[in-house]
Design a protein around this motif. Sequence first.
Motif, mmCIF file in Angstrom:
data_model
loop_
_atom_site.group_PDB
_atom_site.id
_atom_site.type_symbol
_atom_site.label_atom_id
_atom_site.label_comp_id
_atom_site.label_asym_id
_atom_site.label_seq_id
_atom_site.Cartn_x
_atom_site.Cartn_y
_atom_site.Cartn_z
ATOM 1 N N ALA A 230 1.032 -1.083 -0.052
ATOM 2 C CA ALA A 230 0.218 -0.103 -0.010
ATOM 3 C C ALA A 230 0.962 1.292 0.023
ATOM 4 O O ALA A 230 0.855 2.313 -0.818
ATOM 5 C CB ALA A 230 -0.837 -0.013 1.144
ATOM 6 N N LEU A 231 2.149 1.324 0.821
ATOM 7 C CA LEU A 231 2.863 2.484 0.899
ATOM 8 C C LEU A 231 3.703 2.605 -0.523
ATOM 9 O O LEU A 231 3.545 3.787 -0.870
ATOM 10 C CB LEU A 231 3.886 2.068 1.991
ATOM 11 C CG LEU A 231 4.918 3.077 1.882
ATOM 12 C CD1 LEU A 231 4.566 4.446 2.758
ATOM 13 C CD2 LEU A 231 6.055 2.680 2.944
ATOM 14 N N ARG A 232 3.975 1.828 -1.285
ATOM 15 C CA ARG A 232 4.482 1.630 -2.458
ATOM 16 C C ARG A 232 3.571 1.957 -3.680
ATOM 17 O O ARG A 232 3.935 1.883 -4.812
ATOM 18 C CB ARG A 232 5.387 0.581 -2.841
ATOM 19 C CG ARG A 232 6.474 0.419 -2.021
ATOM 20 C CD ARG A 232 7.732 1.012 -2.331
ATOM 21 N NE ARG A 232 7.626 2.397 -2.694
ATOM 22 C CZ ARG A 232 8.101 3.499 -1.724
ATOM 23 N NH1 ARG A 232 8.618 2.910 -0.615
ATOM 24 N NH2 ARG A 232 8.063 4.622 -1.885
ATOM 25 N N GLY A 233 2.200 1.870 -3.388
ATOM 26 C CA GLY A 233 1.119 2.367 -4.486
ATOM 27 C C GLY A 233 1.105 1.023 -5.390
ATOM 28 O O GLY A 233 0.493 1.535 -6.566
ATOM 29 N N VAL A 234 1.204 -0.032 -5.039
ATOM 30 C CA VAL A 234 0.906 -1.394 -5.786
ATOM 31 C C VAL A 234 -0.675 -1.532 -5.887
ATOM 32 O O VAL A 234 -1.257 -1.414 -4.928
ATOM 33 C CB VAL A 234 1.539 -2.504 -5.108
ATOM 34 C CG1 VAL A 234 0.963 -3.682 -5.871
ATOM 35 C CG2 VAL A 234 3.008 -2.454 -5.333
ATOM 36 N N THR A 235 -1.199 -1.715 -6.908
ATOM 37 C CA THR A 235 -2.635 -2.195 -7.051
ATOM 38 C C THR A 235 -2.847 -3.512 -6.724
ATOM 39 O O THR A 235 -2.259 -4.384 -7.602
ATOM 40 C CB THR A 235 -3.095 -1.893 -8.571
ATOM 41 O OG1 THR A 235 -3.096 -0.348 -8.937
ATOM 42 C CG2 THR A 235 -4.478 -2.257 -8.888
ATOM 43 N N VAL A 236 -3.628 -3.956 -5.742
ATOM 44 C CA VAL A 236 -3.696 -5.230 -5.353
ATOM 45 C C VAL A 236 -5.110 -5.667 -5.606
ATOM 46 O O VAL A 236 -6.074 -4.899 -5.266
ATOM 47 C CB VAL A 236 -3.472 -5.196 -3.806
ATOM 48 C CG1 VAL A 236 -3.746 -6.405 -3.355
ATOM 49 C CG2 VAL A 236 -2.155 -4.971 -3.478
ATOM 50 N N LEU A 237 -5.219 -6.537 -6.221
ATOM 51 C CA LEU A 237 -6.484 -7.399 -6.612
ATOM 52 C C LEU A 237 -6.749 -8.629 -6.164
ATOM 53 O O LEU A 237 -6.134 -9.598 -6.577
ATOM 54 C CB LEU A 237 -6.622 -7.644 -8.209
ATOM 55 C CG LEU A 237 -6.437 -6.115 -9.117
ATOM 56 C CD1 LEU A 237 -6.361 -6.519 -10.582
ATOM 57 C CD2 LEU A 237 -7.507 -5.090 -8.828
ATOM 58 N N THR A 238 -7.181 -8.714 -4.818
ATOM 59 C CA THR A 238 -7.511 -9.894 -4.134
ATOM 60 C C THR A 238 -9.166 -10.407 -4.704
ATOM 61 O O THR A 238 -9.699 -9.792 -5.430
ATOM 62 C CB THR A 238 -7.687 -9.584 -2.724
ATOM 63 O OG1 THR A 238 -8.666 -8.750 -2.399
ATOM 64 C CG2 THR A 238 -6.313 -9.207 -2.117
ATOM 65 N N GLY A 239 -9.179 -11.752 -4.308
ATOM 66 C CA GLY A 239 -10.344 -12.468 -5.009
ATOM 67 C C GLY A 239 -10.220 -12.477 -6.334
ATOM 68 O O GLY A 239 -11.448 -12.633 -7.105
ATOM 69 N N THR A 240 -8.951 -12.307 -7.081
ATOM 70 C CA THR A 240 -8.763 -12.367 -8.612
ATOM 71 C C THR A 240 -7.922 -13.535 -8.991
ATOM 72 O O THR A 240 -6.690 -13.390 -8.684
ATOM 73 C CB THR A 240 -8.302 -11.098 -9.111
ATOM 74 O OG1 THR A 240 -9.100 -9.921 -8.486
ATOM 75 C CG2 THR A 240 -8.058 -10.948 -10.717
ATOM 76 N N GLN A 241 -8.360 -14.396 -9.724
ATOM 77 C CA GLN A 241 -7.776 -15.524 -9.876
ATOM 78 C C GLN A 241 -7.141 -15.504 -11.633
ATOM 79 O O GLN A 241 -8.078 -15.207 -12.485
ATOM 80 C CB GLN A 241 -8.518 -16.930 -10.159
ATOM 81 C CG GLN A 241 -7.527 -18.076 -10.459
ATOM 82 C CD GLN A 241 -8.393 -19.401 -10.079
ATOM 83 O OE1 GLN A 241 -9.386 -19.463 -9.756
ATOM 84 N NE2 GLN A 241 -7.691 -20.512 -10.794
ATOM 85 N N ALA A 242 -6.076 -15.490 -11.781
ATOM 86 C CA ALA A 242 -5.298 -15.462 -12.961
ATOM 87 C C ALA A 242 -5.572 -16.738 -13.745
ATOM 88 O O ALA A 242 -5.087 -17.904 -13.206
ATOM 89 C CB ALA A 242 -3.724 -15.233 -12.864
ATOM 90 N N MET A 243 -6.282 -16.625 -14.786
ATOM 91 C CA MET A 243 -6.337 -17.928 -15.429
ATOM 92 C C MET A 243 -5.467 -18.224 -16.546
ATOM 93 O O MET A 243 -5.271 -19.329 -16.748
ATOM 94 C CB MET A 243 -7.735 -17.644 -16.317
ATOM 95 C CG MET A 243 -8.922 -17.127 -15.349
ATOM 96 S SD MET A 243 -9.369 -18.182 -14.025
ATOM 97 C CE MET A 243 -9.913 -19.613 -15.195
#
Length: 436
Positions: A230-243
């Motif tokens: 969060a501090l580094r500004g990473v966009t985090v997509l939880t509940g998101t499965q890479a297919m």
Amino acid sequence: MARVAVVGGGFSGMAAAARLARLGHEVTLLERAEHLGGALTTVEHDDFAWDAGPTTTLLPAVVRDLFRKSGRPLEREVDLQPLDLVREHRFADGSSVRLPGGSRAAQHAAFESLGAGLGRQWVDHVASYGEPWELLRKEWYERPFDPDVAPRELVALLDRRESLHKRLRRSLGDERLRLVAGHRLVMDGHDLRRAPVLAGVDVYLEQRFGSWTVPGGLAALGVAMADRLALRGVTVLTGTQAMDLVVRDGRVAAVRAAGSEVDADHVVVAIDPRRLPALASYVRRSMPAFPPVVCHVGLEGELPDLPHEVVLHGDPLLVVRPGGRAPDGAAAWTVLARGLVAEDVLTALARHGLDVRRQVVARVDRTPRDLVEAWGGSPHGVQWQGPRTARSRLGPRTPIAGVLAVGAHATTGSGLPFAGLSAALVAEMVGRAPRQ
């Protein structure tokens, strides 16, 4: 600035994402679970909580370097402390040894208590890994391997055909010492007859640098890493499965998730590559190292005073970790079992003189399949199938341009330090974003 997609929110994925964001890249992390951390989380039931995965780590400098190079120092976030006593090993003949870490002299004295001359055997065996470790660290874990320019000593070490099983029988005359030297790999799901000599380097790291933990549970490290993203500004997509990966003209262009695509110039894969069809064919001949059976128990009443970890040698091989969170007057233990688990884990434990079956007030059992599903792949990576496993693993480079791999499936060591080293290596390979 490059667009980087990181697939997997365990420690290696978070470490790679934090480093790459600090280097100025636009980073998106995809995690199929509803929370980050992977094995660095807790299992909670009633008023009890247990570390879901590891409770200690080697090479604390790897974690310190990660925090320093992605923002604030580790000491301002997590209280990482050394263990004076790493674990106790108990053997079938009734003997035992309490193993200290971070001290050659202390380990010599500990093994000498098992028999005259055994201390010397042990420290000589451990010392034999000093030069190999420095070679591996500089030329393997901290630099992408290129057989055309790699030092001959490294190539010889990687291709050495002697198994760790044979090496231990040659250098350690007492079976108990061999059990201690190989128990980590056995618990991680490896056969010592198929593991190369270099796989045994952890005994050197433990003696030289000690074993470290966080009071209250190593899951605190996962929380701190999530805060760092969060501090580094990473966009985090939880509940998101890479297919799968989207590949155009031989180069990765995006990560395909359910119902969407995340465009990317680089993709860092921090999960089992078998889960992505674009990579699965490249690892079809490798075997995953499956986790052990795990039993978390909440206990009440009078209990024996145990160190941070107790290893009970036999079949099955049992490990007891009495370090969870519990209400006043109670205790939280985790019991791991590897081998022939033909009975209830607590029954097997009772046969070793630790009978707590009548004191159980909470219990959570997790099968190897449960853990693989929860952590997005085997937490112990690729099973050793001889020396060729080291050079045939998928990572840090992959056959698809723009795709890199980190974590347990991409490195030859298991645990947080090797996952962290792989993340640092991949970040260096991507490099700093050009200044705008």
